[in-house]
Design a protein around this motif. Sequence first.
Motif, PDB file in Angstrom:
ATOM      1  N   SER A  49       0.835  -0.964   0.077  1.00  0.00           N
ATOM      2  CA  SER A  49      -0.020  -0.432  -0.028  1.00  0.00           C
ATOM      3  C   SER A  49       1.127   1.361  -0.292  1.00  0.00           C
ATOM      4  CB  SER A  49      -0.961   0.243   1.222  1.00  0.00           C
ATOM      5  OG  SER A  49       0.075   0.180   1.798  1.00  0.00           O
ATOM      6  N   ALA A  50       0.081   2.482  -0.463  1.00  0.00           N
ATOM      7  CA  ALA A  50       1.226   3.692  -0.256  1.00  0.00           C
ATOM      8  C   ALA A  50       1.103   3.673   1.024  1.00  0.00           C
ATOM      9  CB  ALA A  50      -0.195   4.709  -1.097  1.00  0.00           C
ATOM     10  N   PRO A  51       0.394   3.480   2.146  1.00  0.00           N
ATOM     11  CA  PRO A  51       1.103   4.814   3.367  1.00  0.00           C
ATOM     12  C   PRO A  51       2.467   3.523   3.581  1.00  0.00           C
ATOM     13  CG  PRO A  51      -1.409   4.194   3.268  1.00  0.00           C
ATOM     14  CD  PRO A  51      -0.439   3.407   2.486  1.00  0.00           C
ATOM     15  N   PHE A  52       2.326   2.394   3.117  1.00  0.00           N
ATOM     16  CA  PHE A  52       3.404   1.500   3.794  1.00  0.00           C
ATOM     17  C   PHE A  52       4.529   1.137   3.192  1.00  0.00           C
ATOM     18  CE2 PHE A  52       6.064  -1.952   3.042  1.00  0.00           C
ATOM     19  CZ  PHE A  52       5.783  -2.951   4.995  1.00  0.00           C
ATOM     20  N   ARG A  53       4.319   1.944   1.611  1.00  0.00           N
ATOM     21  CA  ARG A  53       6.026   2.218   0.755  1.00  0.00           C
ATOM     22  C   ARG A  53       6.034   3.435   1.696  1.00  0.00           C
ATOM     23  NH1 ARG A  53       6.734   0.809  -4.020  1.00  0.00           N
ATOM     24  NH2 ARG A  53       4.801  -0.450  -5.196  1.00  0.00           N
ATOM     25  N   LYS A  54       6.194   4.642   2.137  1.00  0.00           N
ATOM     26  CA  LYS A  54       6.045   5.827   2.486  1.00  0.00           C
ATOM     27  C   LYS A  54       6.930   5.636   3.726  1.00  0.00           C
ATOM     28  CE  LYS A  54       5.151  10.252   3.904  1.00  0.00           C
ATOM     29  NZ  LYS A  54       6.074  10.267   5.161  1.00  0.00           N
ATOM     30  N   ALA A  55       6.899   4.713   4.285  1.00  0.00           N
ATOM     31  CA  ALA A  55       7.404   4.545   6.087  1.00  0.00           C
ATOM     32  C   ALA A  55       8.530   3.786   6.036  1.00  0.00           C
ATOM     33  CB  ALA A  55       5.892   4.343   6.868  1.00  0.00           C
ATOM     34  N   PHE A  56       8.134   2.524   5.161  1.00  0.00           N
ATOM     35  CA  PHE A  56       8.952   1.944   4.466  1.00  0.00           C
ATOM     36  C   PHE A  56      10.282   1.940   4.346  1.00  0.00           C
ATOM     37  CE2 PHE A  56      11.216  -2.378   2.941  1.00  0.00           C
ATOM     38  CZ  PHE A  56      11.713  -2.721   4.323  1.00  0.00           C
ATOM     39  N   GLY A  57       9.577   2.886   3.228  1.00  0.00           N
ATOM     40  CA  GLY A  57      11.192   3.274   2.176  1.00  0.00           C
ATOM     41  C   GLY A  57      11.682   4.311   3.047  1.00  0.00           C
ATOM     42  N   GLU A  58      11.107   5.201   4.006  1.00  0.00           N
ATOM     43  CA  GLU A  58      11.749   6.168   4.951  1.00  0.00           C
ATOM     44  C   GLU A  58      12.856   5.668   6.297  1.00  0.00           C
ATOM     45  OE1 GLU A  58       8.760   8.278   6.960  1.00  0.00           O
ATOM     46  OE2 GLU A  58       9.132   9.946   5.386  1.00  0.00           O
ATOM     47  N   SER A  59      12.493   4.352   6.064  1.00  0.00           N
ATOM     48  CA  SER A  59      12.942   3.268   6.824  1.00  0.00           C
ATOM     49  C   SER A  59      14.386   2.988   6.471  1.00  0.00           C
ATOM     50  CB  SER A  59      11.732   2.092   7.530  1.00  0.00           C
ATOM     51  OG  SER A  59      12.923   1.350   8.568  1.00  0.00           O
ATOM     52  N   GLN A  60      14.270   2.204   5.284  1.00  0.00           N
ATOM     53  CA  GLN A  60      15.220   2.220   4.077  1.00  0.00           C
ATOM     54  C   GLN A  60      16.418   3.078   4.570  1.00  0.00           C
ATOM     55  OE1 GLN A  60      13.228   0.428   0.654  1.00  0.00           O
ATOM     56  NE2 GLN A  60      14.756  -1.076   1.265  1.00  0.00           N
ATOM     57  N   THR A  61      15.952   4.183   4.482  1.00  0.00           N
ATOM     58  CA  THR A  61      16.570   5.522   3.599  1.00  0.00           C
ATOM     59  C   THR A  61      18.051   5.563   4.977  1.00  0.00           C
ATOM     60  OG1 THR A  61      15.434   6.450   2.253  1.00  0.00           O
ATOM     61  CG2 THR A  61      17.068   7.484   3.697  1.00  0.00           C
ATOM     62  N   ALA A  62      17.172   5.568   6.677  1.00  0.00           N
ATOM     63  CA  ALA A  62      17.462   5.460   7.248  1.00  0.00           C
ATOM     64  C   ALA A  62      18.521   4.374   8.126  1.00  0.00           C
ATOM     65  CB  ALA A  62      16.855   5.962   8.784  1.00  0.00           C
ATOM     66  N   PHE A  63      18.177   3.094   7.782  1.00  0.00           N
ATOM     67  CA  PHE A  63      18.797   2.168   7.380  1.00  0.00           C
ATOM     68  C   PHE A  63      20.339   2.199   6.897  1.00  0.00           C
ATOM     69  CE2 PHE A  63      20.944  -1.821   6.615  1.00  0.00           C
ATOM     70  CZ  PHE A  63      20.643  -2.701   7.669  1.00  0.00           C
ATOM     71  N   GLY A  64      20.281   2.625   5.612  1.00  0.00           N
ATOM     72  CA  GLY A  64      21.180   3.223   4.826  1.00  0.00           C
ATOM     73  C   GLY A  64      21.900   3.592   5.382  1.00  0.00           C
ATOM     74  N   ALA A  65      21.398   5.089   6.264  1.00  0.00           N
ATOM     75  CA  ALA A  65      22.472   6.225   6.781  1.00  0.00           C
ATOM     76  C   ALA A  65      23.430   5.574   7.881  1.00  0.00           C
ATOM     77  CB  ALA A  65      22.036   7.072   6.341  1.00  0.00           C
ATOM     78  N   ASN A  66      22.708   4.495   8.309  1.00  0.00           N
ATOM     79  CA  ASN A  66      23.049   3.950   9.355  1.00  0.00           C
ATOM     80  C   ASN A  66      23.048   4.508  10.787  1.00  0.00           C
ATOM     81  OD1 ASN A  66      25.016   1.665   8.644  1.00  0.00           O
ATOM     82  ND2 ASN A  66      27.105   3.382   8.780  1.00  0.00           N
ATOM     83  N   ASP A  67      21.700   5.406  10.780  1.00  0.00           N
ATOM     84  CA  ASP A  67      20.706   5.712  11.278  1.00  0.00           C
ATOM     85  C   ASP A  67      19.830   4.524  12.053  1.00  0.00           C
ATOM     86  OD1 ASP A  67      19.041   7.066  13.013  1.00  0.00           O
ATOM     87  OD2 ASP A  67      18.616   8.475  11.746  1.00  0.00           O
ATOM     88  N   PHE A  68      19.980   3.541  13.069  1.00  0.00           N
ATOM     89  CA  PHE A  68      19.360   2.290  13.122  1.00  0.00           C
ATOM     90  C   PHE A  68      17.972   3.140  13.938  1.00  0.00           C
ATOM     91  CE2 PHE A  68      23.799   0.847  12.146  1.00  0.00           C
ATOM     92  CZ  PHE A  68      23.495   0.565  11.172  1.00  0.00           C
ATOM     93  N   VAL A  69      18.114   3.669  15.412  1.00  0.00           N
ATOM     94  CA  VAL A  69      17.255   4.893  15.668  1.00  0.00           C
ATOM     95  C   VAL A  69      16.280   5.110  15.100  1.00  0.00           C
ATOM     96  CG1 VAL A  69      16.435   6.100  17.204  1.00  0.00           C
ATOM     97  CG2 VAL A  69      18.477   4.910  17.674  1.00  0.00           C
ATOM     98  N   THR A  70      16.246   5.706  14.517  1.00  0.00           N
ATOM     99  CA  THR A  70      14.807   6.573  13.550  1.00  0.00           C
ATOM    100  C   THR A  70      14.350   5.280  12.276  1.00  0.00           C
ATOM    101  OG1 THR A  70      16.414   8.282  13.279  1.00  0.00           O
ATOM    102  CG2 THR A  70      14.917   7.823  11.260  1.00  0.00           C
ATOM    103  N   ALA A  71      15.696   3.755  11.914  1.00  0.00           N
ATOM    104  CA  ALA A  71      15.034   2.854  11.097  1.00  0.00           C
ATOM    105  C   ALA A  71      13.998   2.275  11.913  1.00  0.00           C
ATOM    106  CB  ALA A  71      15.941   2.409  10.566  1.00  0.00           C
ATOM    107  N   ASP A  72      14.468   1.763  12.519  1.00  0.00           N
ATOM    108  CA  ASP A  72      13.720   1.286  14.134  1.00  0.00           C
ATOM    109  C   ASP A  72      12.220   2.112  13.889  1.00  0.00           C
ATOM    110  OD1 ASP A  72      12.225  -1.099  15.602  1.00  0.00           O
ATOM    111  OD2 ASP A  72      13.722   0.129  17.036  1.00  0.00           O
ATOM    112  N   ALA A  73      12.253   3.080  14.295  1.00  0.00           N
ATOM    113  CA  ALA A  73      11.027   4.388  14.406  1.00  0.00           C
ATOM    114  C   ALA A  73      10.084   4.350  13.247  1.00  0.00           C
ATOM    115  CB  ALA A  73      11.848   5.896  14.574  1.00  0.00           C
TER     116      ALA A  73
END
Length: 444
Positions: A49-73
């Motif tokens: 779904s679109a809402p999932f894509r948005k939140a998951f994509g942001e998690s991926q971006t944070a994960f790629g930047a090694n910001d695991f706190v944001t990735a988890d949130a």
Amino acid sequence: MRRISRFPMALALALAATTAVSLALPVEGALAQKKQKKGKEEAPQMELSAPFRKAFGESQTAFGANDFVTADAKLTEAAAVATSADEKYLTGKMKLQIGLKTENQAMQEKGIEEALASGKSTESEARTFNSFLGEKALVGNDFSRARTYLTAAVQAGQNNPVNLFQLAEAHFGEAIAKSGGRSIDAANSPLAAQGLPYLQRAVEAQLAGDKQYAPSWAKRGFQIARATKSDSTVWAQLLLKADTGNKAWNEVVRAMQSDNRNFTSDQSLDAMRLLRMAGGLSSANDYREYIEAAGAARRPTEVLALIEEGKAAGVVSASDAFFKEQATLAGNSRAEYVATLPDSIRDSRGKATATVTLATADALLANKQYAEAEELAALALTKNVEDKERAMMVQAIAQVAQGKYAPARQTLTSVTGVRAPIAKLWAVYIDQKSGAGAAAAPAA
């Protein structure tokens, strides 16, 4: 029992090659399942779904930047709107990745559970994930959970020896725990016995490979088979194949005696003769028990030879009062014993009773006259001797001592009753010797 651990390094390595692909969100219009090159798994169809894509994509971006706190949130936000199997699968996989990076084992396990529960895991992931969860549960003594996941791993094709061993241990551990934590009671024996086929496969694979764990695993199987009153013959064979030292024979024969505490002296002698022939006499107590079963006055030549062997092996002390007394008793009986054998042989070939004929056959076996012992034991059977099992054992042992393995094996197949366990172990010894093509050691 030491439980072999391979994770989390194996898990990290297994996921490393697939992480980027499996967690990448498909672009619009590419949701249909696509086949990759021949021989590789197909990319899963994604329903997002679109809402999932948005939140998951942001998690991926944070994960790629090694910001695991944001990735988890952000992943928590994605999980809140995840409804499809694909969304739950991706959520679980990302949770696993964050857990690996942050060394959060609870998060790793939760992520794997969610990915598996989605039903979207690939076959290779199912093998790795179930193995991981099963092993963690086994190490934590959660045996029921371990059985569930390790069974799924094996059914998915994770059939390496370690996984099979761990699945067996999950059965054994649960049975022991339910029995009170020290042994396996009758009510839980069936559960433990269900683990034996997995352990057998593990041992057989080890024997065909580096054999590193084969001796200890085979010993474990032998012990569990005895505890559950399963047929331990196959485990005796595996143990003796995995551990070619004399200690294995000692353990196997001694265990059989322990399981049959009502053996008569003659029945115990059959077992001790096997232990001697296999080179498994290793303690003064072994020699003492052998002598007590044989009887110094009844079989003096066998006892005297046995004591000398024990001395030569450095096991029997010349100053030991018991052995000195038995040697004296046997020495005083030897001359008359040997002198009467020719007449006993003649009478047995004639009108002597079946009982006398069998006693003569046994005396000849003790005196290393194997061909005549075999002959008279067979003759006692034709005279319808009452103790047929003993006669067959004397005949078979005499045949083995002559290297006549095929006839001996055939004789042993007819042994039933109390002596059946002894006969089975003699058959194992015959298989070892005939397979090696070596001559048998003297029985006495």
